[in-house]
Write a protein that holds these residues in place. Structure first.
Motif, PDB file in Angstrom:
ATOM      1  N   ARG A  67      41.102  30.368  46.262  1.00 42.75           N
ATOM      2  CA  ARG A  67      40.065  30.613  45.248  1.00 42.75           C
ATOM      3  C   ARG A  67      40.583  31.062  44.150  1.00 42.75           C
ATOM      4  O   ARG A  67      41.418  32.067  43.887  1.00 42.75           O
ATOM      5  CB  ARG A  67      38.992  31.531  45.635  1.00 42.75           C
ATOM      6  CG  ARG A  67      38.117  30.941  46.812  1.00 42.75           C
ATOM      7  CD  ARG A  67      37.189  30.026  46.440  1.00 42.75           C
ATOM      8  NE  ARG A  67      36.256  30.098  45.323  1.00 42.75           N
ATOM      9  CZ  ARG A  67      35.818  28.978  44.837  1.00 42.75           C
ATOM     10  NH1 ARG A  67      35.715  27.792  45.075  1.00 42.75           N
ATOM     11  NH2 ARG A  67      34.965  29.465  43.618  1.00 42.75           N
ATOM     12  N   PRO A  68      40.331  30.313  42.733  1.00 40.21           N
ATOM     13  CA  PRO A  68      40.853  30.592  41.645  1.00 40.21           C
ATOM     14  C   PRO A  68      40.586  32.153  41.135  1.00 40.21           C
ATOM     15  O   PRO A  68      41.463  32.815  40.483  1.00 40.21           O
ATOM     16  CB  PRO A  68      40.371  29.700  40.434  1.00 40.21           C
ATOM     17  CG  PRO A  68      39.481  28.663  41.230  1.00 40.21           C
ATOM     18  CD  PRO A  68      39.385  29.249  42.862  1.00 40.21           C
ATOM     19  N   GLU A  69      39.377  32.631  41.591  1.00 42.29           N
ATOM     20  CA  GLU A  69      39.107  34.143  41.168  1.00 42.29           C
ATOM     21  C   GLU A  69      39.975  35.129  42.111  1.00 42.29           C
ATOM     22  O   GLU A  69      39.941  36.383  41.489  1.00 42.29           O
ATOM     23  CB  GLU A  69      37.524  34.084  41.359  1.00 42.29           C
ATOM     24  CG  GLU A  69      36.871  34.160  42.524  1.00 42.29           C
ATOM     25  CD  GLU A  69      36.573  32.782  43.060  1.00 42.29           C
ATOM     26  OE1 GLU A  69      37.015  31.795  42.431  1.00 42.29           O
ATOM     27  OE2 GLU A  69      36.036  32.504  44.101  1.00 42.29           O
ATOM     28  N   ASN A  70      40.342  34.624  43.229  1.00 43.89           N
ATOM     29  CA  ASN A  70      41.289  35.660  44.080  1.00 43.89           C
ATOM     30  C   ASN A  70      42.179  36.251  43.256  1.00 43.89           C
ATOM     31  O   ASN A  70      42.616  35.835  41.956  1.00 43.89           O
ATOM     32  CB  ASN A  70      41.746  34.984  45.402  1.00 43.89           C
ATOM     33  CG  ASN A  70      40.567  34.653  46.371  1.00 43.89           C
ATOM     34  OD1 ASN A  70      39.627  35.245  46.295  1.00 43.89           O
ATOM     35  ND2 ASN A  70      40.918  33.829  47.368  1.00 43.89           N
ATOM     36  N   ARG A 112      35.675  40.114  39.488  1.00 44.07           N
ATOM     37  CA  ARG A 112      36.933  40.182  39.219  1.00 44.07           C
ATOM     38  C   ARG A 112      37.636  40.932  38.324  1.00 44.07           C
ATOM     39  O   ARG A 112      38.324  41.851  38.447  1.00 44.07           O
ATOM     40  CB  ARG A 112      37.552  38.659  39.216  1.00 44.07           C
ATOM     41  CG  ARG A 112      39.086  38.355  39.028  1.00 44.07           C
ATOM     42  CD  ARG A 112      39.291  36.868  38.884  1.00 44.07           C
ATOM     43  NE  ARG A 112      40.728  36.655  39.085  1.00 44.07           N
ATOM     44  CZ  ARG A 112      41.713  36.684  38.132  1.00 44.07           C
ATOM     45  NH1 ARG A 112      41.417  37.106  36.806  1.00 44.07           N
ATOM     46  NH2 ARG A 112      42.920  36.420  38.412  1.00 44.07           N
ATOM     47  N   GLU A 113      36.724  41.011  37.011  1.00 41.99           N
ATOM     48  CA  GLU A 113      37.100  41.839  35.759  1.00 41.99           C
ATOM     49  C   GLU A 113      36.919  43.254  36.265  1.00 41.99           C
ATOM     50  O   GLU A 113      37.542  43.913  35.787  1.00 41.99           O
ATOM     51  CB  GLU A 113      36.403  41.326  34.791  1.00 41.99           C
ATOM     52  CG  GLU A 113      36.688  41.839  33.362  1.00 41.99           C
ATOM     53  CD  GLU A 113      37.874  41.224  32.980  1.00 41.99           C
ATOM     54  OE1 GLU A 113      38.222  40.363  33.478  1.00 41.99           O
ATOM     55  OE2 GLU A 113      38.362  42.063  32.022  1.00 41.99           O
ATOM     56  N   LEU A 149      28.847  40.582  45.981  1.00 42.03           N
ATOM     57  CA  LEU A 149      28.267  40.041  44.736  1.00 42.03           C
ATOM     58  C   LEU A 149      26.661  40.230  44.544  1.00 42.03           C
ATOM     59  O   LEU A 149      26.117  40.526  43.588  1.00 42.03           O
ATOM     60  CB  LEU A 149      28.459  38.416  44.655  1.00 42.03           C
ATOM     61  CG  LEU A 149      29.755  38.178  44.722  1.00 42.03           C
ATOM     62  CD1 LEU A 149      30.071  36.595  44.409  1.00 42.03           C
ATOM     63  CD2 LEU A 149      30.758  38.714  43.442  1.00 42.03           C
ATOM     64  N   LEU A 174      26.661  40.883  40.131  1.00 38.14           N
ATOM     65  CA  LEU A 174      27.843  40.253  39.470  1.00 38.14           C
ATOM     66  C   LEU A 174      28.097  38.777  39.886  1.00 38.14           C
ATOM     67  O   LEU A 174      28.095  38.545  40.966  1.00 38.14           O
ATOM     68  CB  LEU A 174      29.026  41.132  39.431  1.00 38.14           C
ATOM     69  CG  LEU A 174      29.074  42.422  38.891  1.00 38.14           C
ATOM     70  CD1 LEU A 174      30.113  43.340  39.075  1.00 38.14           C
ATOM     71  CD2 LEU A 174      28.713  42.566  37.246  1.00 38.14           C
ATOM     72  N   LYS A 175      28.674  38.099  38.638  1.00 35.85           N
ATOM     73  CA  LYS A 175      29.191  36.709  39.166  1.00 35.85           C
ATOM     74  C   LYS A 175      30.680  37.014  39.581  1.00 35.85           C
ATOM     75  O   LYS A 175      31.139  37.987  39.123  1.00 35.85           O
ATOM     76  CB  LYS A 175      29.233  35.701  37.838  1.00 35.85           C
ATOM     77  CG  LYS A 175      27.816  35.442  37.639  1.00 35.85           C
ATOM     78  CD  LYS A 175      28.031  34.415  36.101  1.00 35.85           C
ATOM     79  CE  LYS A 175      26.472  34.285  35.622  1.00 35.85           C
ATOM     80  NZ  LYS A 175      26.476  33.743  34.337  1.00 35.85           N
ATOM     81  N   VAL A 176      31.288  35.912  40.204  1.00 35.86           N
ATOM     82  CA  VAL A 176      32.647  36.290  40.873  1.00 35.86           C
ATOM     83  C   VAL A 176      33.696  36.647  39.701  1.00 35.86           C
ATOM     84  O   VAL A 176      34.302  37.579  39.931  1.00 35.86           O
ATOM     85  CB  VAL A 176      33.154  35.045  41.489  1.00 35.86           C
ATOM     86  CG1 VAL A 176      32.428  34.928  42.837  1.00 35.86           C
ATOM     87  CG2 VAL A 176      32.821  33.717  40.755  1.00 35.86           C
ATOM     88  N   MET A 177      33.638  36.019  38.665  1.00 38.49           N
ATOM     89  CA  MET A 177      34.562  36.364  37.570  1.00 38.49           C
ATOM     90  C   MET A 177      34.363  37.770  36.861  1.00 38.49           C
ATOM     91  O   MET A 177      35.077  38.508  36.228  1.00 38.49           O
ATOM     92  CB  MET A 177      34.535  35.199  36.571  1.00 38.49           C
ATOM     93  CG  MET A 177      35.165  33.973  36.862  1.00 38.49           C
ATOM     94  SD  MET A 177      36.892  34.279  37.778  1.00 38.49           S
ATOM     95  CE  MET A 177      38.118  34.082  36.464  1.00 38.49           C
ATOM     96  N   GLU A 178      32.887  38.264  36.956  1.00 38.78           N
ATOM     97  CA  GLU A 178      32.612  39.494  36.554  1.00 38.78           C
ATOM     98  C   GLU A 178      33.060  40.611  37.264  1.00 38.78           C
ATOM     99  O   GLU A 178      33.538  41.548  36.943  1.00 38.78           O
ATOM    100  CB  GLU A 178      30.965  39.625  36.234  1.00 38.78           C
ATOM    101  CG  GLU A 178      30.530  38.911  34.959  1.00 38.78           C
ATOM    102  CD  GLU A 178      28.921  38.595  35.210  1.00 38.78           C
ATOM    103  OE1 GLU A 178      28.549  38.382  34.098  1.00 38.78           O
ATOM    104  OE2 GLU A 178      28.504  39.003  36.263  1.00 38.78           O
ATOM    105  N   ILE A 187      39.843  44.214  38.209  1.00 42.81           N
ATOM    106  CA  ILE A 187      41.163  44.484  37.257  1.00 42.81           C
ATOM    107  C   ILE A 187      40.759  45.820  36.533  1.00 42.81           C
ATOM    108  O   ILE A 187      41.897  46.537  36.333  1.00 42.81           O
ATOM    109  CB  ILE A 187      41.360  43.327  36.396  1.00 42.81           C
ATOM    110  CG1 ILE A 187      41.400  41.976  37.092  1.00 42.81           C
ATOM    111  CG2 ILE A 187      42.226  43.512  35.288  1.00 42.81           C
ATOM    112  CD1 ILE A 187      41.593  40.569  36.567  1.00 42.81           C
ATOM    113  N   SER A 209      37.396  36.780  47.073  1.00 41.06           N
ATOM    114  CA  SER A 209      35.819  36.831  46.427  1.00 41.06           C
ATOM    115  C   SER A 209      35.200  36.855  47.660  1.00 41.06           C
ATOM    116  O   SER A 209      33.993  37.407  47.503  1.00 41.06           O
ATOM    117  CB  SER A 209      35.835  35.837  45.550  1.00 41.06           C
ATOM    118  OG  SER A 209      36.129  34.543  46.192  1.00 41.06           O
TER     119      SER A 209
END
Lengths: 208, 187
Positions: free
Chosen positions: A165-168, A140-141, A129, A134-138, A144, A124
Motif C-alpha cells: 500500500r502506498p501509505e505503508n 501515517r502523518e 482508523l 483519521l484517514k490513512v494519510m493522516e 511519522i 495501514s
C-alpha cells in the motif's frame, strides 16, 4: 490516580499486572497484543525492552516493545544490528494524552541504542482508523511525527509488505556508533540486495 | 510538509544509487542537460518543449502555487529522471492529478520509473487527490504501460488517431486512471 511508564519490565513485575480489557478485537481493528502470555515471551528475548504504561499499579494501558526482528523478516539478515519497535499501542480510553510519545521514548531508550539501527514498519491494515477518526494519510502523518520525535526518519524500501500500500511506512533511527559498512549494507538491504561480507564478524569487533 | 520528505535515497535493481529531490532553481542547468539527452522524437511526446526558455521557471512557479509537484532523480550529480504531478486547485477536476515521468535512456528498465511513480502516488494521497491520470501516446516504451498497470492504473479509454508524431503520422492516446483511497473497505 497514577499512571506510570516503566521500561525493561521483567516477569516478576508482570506477575502483578493485568492487561486492560480494551486490548481486544474491535469491528475494524485488532490490538497487536491481546494476551498477557505474549508479554512473557518478549521479556525472555535477548536485549528486548518491554515497556508498559500502567494505571493504578495494576492495569496495563499502553505497551511498547523493542526486539530483534523475526528470523523470516528481511531485516533479520543484518544480524543484531537491527532492532524493531514492533509495538507501540495505547488503548482507546487513554489516547490523546501524549502517552504514545512517552512510551516510544522509554521503549527506544536502550543501552545499545547508539550501536543499533532501530526501525518500525507501519502497515495501514493494522491502524485503528475508526478509533482515531483519521484517514490513512493522516494516520501515517501522525506516526511519522511520533517517531520523528525520537529521531526516526522515513526510508524507502522495496520490502514487499511495505510496498503493498502506498501509505505503508518504513522508518529507522541510525545509532551514532553504527559503522559505515553496516550503513551501506542497510541501504542495500532496504532494496533487497544482500552484501557478501560477514556482518556478524563486524558486530563482534565492536566493544559492547 | 511537501519538502521535508526529501531527499529520498534509492538503490535500483542493478545497484545504481539514485536520490530524489524536489525541483529547485539550482537544478535548471542539470535539467536542461537531461532533456538535451532525451531523443528529439521522444521529447515530441511531451506537451511542452522542455528546452524552451523560461519553462523551468514556470514549473517552479506552479510548484509554489501547489499546481504541480516536480521531482528530479540524481545520480553522480546528473539528473537521470524527472517526474511531475499536475493538479488543478479549482473546478470539477480539482480531485484529479496527472502524472508524468521521463527517464534518461540509460536508467530505463532498472525500476527507477516505478519508484518515481510511487513517490508521486504518495504525494497525491497527501494532497488528498482521489484520482490519478496518465496519458500515454501509443509508440512510447511499452514498459511504461506495463509499469502503470502493475501500480493499479487501468486503461479507461483509447483515443484513436488522437496524436500526431513528428512526421505527421497518427498515434492512439491511451488514457489510464488509478483511484486513490483514504479508507479500507468493510468486507
Amino acid at each position: 490516580m497514577s499512571l506510570v511508564i516503566r521500561s525493561f519490565c521483567d516477569e516478576a513485575y508482570l506477575e502483578g499486572l493485568e492487561l486492560h480489557p480494551s486490548f481486544k478485537t474491535y469491528p475494524k481493528y485488532r490490538s497487536i497484543v491481546t494476551r498477557k502470555s505474549h508479554l512473557y515471551e518478549i521479556v525472555k528475548e535477548e536485549d528486548s525492552n518491554l515497556c508498559l504504561a500502567v494505571w493504578e499499579e495494576k492495569l496495563i494501558v499502553g505497551i511498547g516493545i523493542l526486539e530483534y526482528p523475526q528470523k523470516d523478516q528481511r531485516w533479520a539478515q543484518l544480524g543484531k544490528w537491527m532492532m524493531e519497535v514492533s509495538v507501540i499501542e495505547v488503548i482507546r480510553e487513554f489516547r490523546g494524552k501524549g502517552l504514545a510519545k512517552g512510551l516510544l521514548k522509554s521503549t527506544t531508550e536502550h543501552p545499545l541504542k547508539e550501536r543499533k539501527i532501530l526501525f518500525m514498519v507501519g502497515y495501514s491494515w493494522t491502524w485503528d482508523l475508526v478509533g482515531t477518526g483519521l484517514k490513512v494519510m493522516e494516520y501515517r502523518e501522525m506516526l511519522i511525527n511520533l517517531f520523528q520525535s525520537e529521531d526516526f526518519k522515513v526510508y524507502q524500501t522495496n520490502e514487499p509488505n511495505v510496498l503493498l500500500r502506498p501509505e505503508n511506512l518504513f522508518m529507522a533511527r541510525i545509532g551514532a556508533m553504527v559503522p559505515a559498512h553496516v550503513l551501506k549494507a542497510f541501504k542495500w538491504l532496504r532494496f533487497g540486495i544482500i552484501q557478501s561480507f560477514s556482518l556478524d564478524h563486524s558486530y563482534n569487533m565492536v566493544t559492547m | 510538509m511537501l519538502y521535508k520528505r526529501y531527499p529520498k535515497d534509492l538503490v535500483l535493481a542493478d545497484g545504481c544509487e539514485v536520490t530524489l529531490f524536489p525541483l529547485e532553481v539550482g537544478h535548471f542547468q542539470a535539467l536542461r542537460s537531461f532533456y538535451e539527452q532525451i531523443p528529439k522524437e521522444e521529447r515530441f511526446f511531451l506537451k511542452e518543449d522542455p528546452l524552451e526558455e523560461g519553462l523551468y521557471e514556470l514549473w517552479i512557479k506552479n510548484q509554489e502555487r501547489l499546481r504541480a509537484w516536480n521531482v528530479v532523480a540524481m545520480a553522480e550529480g546528473a539528473i537521470v529522471g524527472h517526474s511531475c504531478l499536475i493538479r488543478r486547485n479549482y473546478g470539477i477536476r480539482r480531485h484529479v492529478g496527472k502524472v508524468k515521468v521521463i527517464l534518461s535512456t540509460y536508467f530505463r528498465g532498472k525500476g527507477l520509473g516505478t519508484w518515481m511513480l510511487l513517490d508521486l502516488i504518495k504525494r497525491a494521497m497527501e494532497l488528498e487527490i482521489e484520482r490519478l491520470v496518465a496519458e500515454i501516446p501509443k509508440g512510447m516504451d511499452p514498459r511504461i504501460v506495463d509499469t502503470l498497470r502493475r501500480l493499479d492504473f487501468t486503461e479507461v479509454a483509447v483515443f484513436k488517431d488522437f496524436c500526431k508524431d513528428m512526421a505527421g503520422g497518427s498515434l492512439d492516446l491511451i488514457f489510464m486512471v488509478k483511484n486513490l483511497h483514504t479508507h479500507w473497505g468493510d468486507f
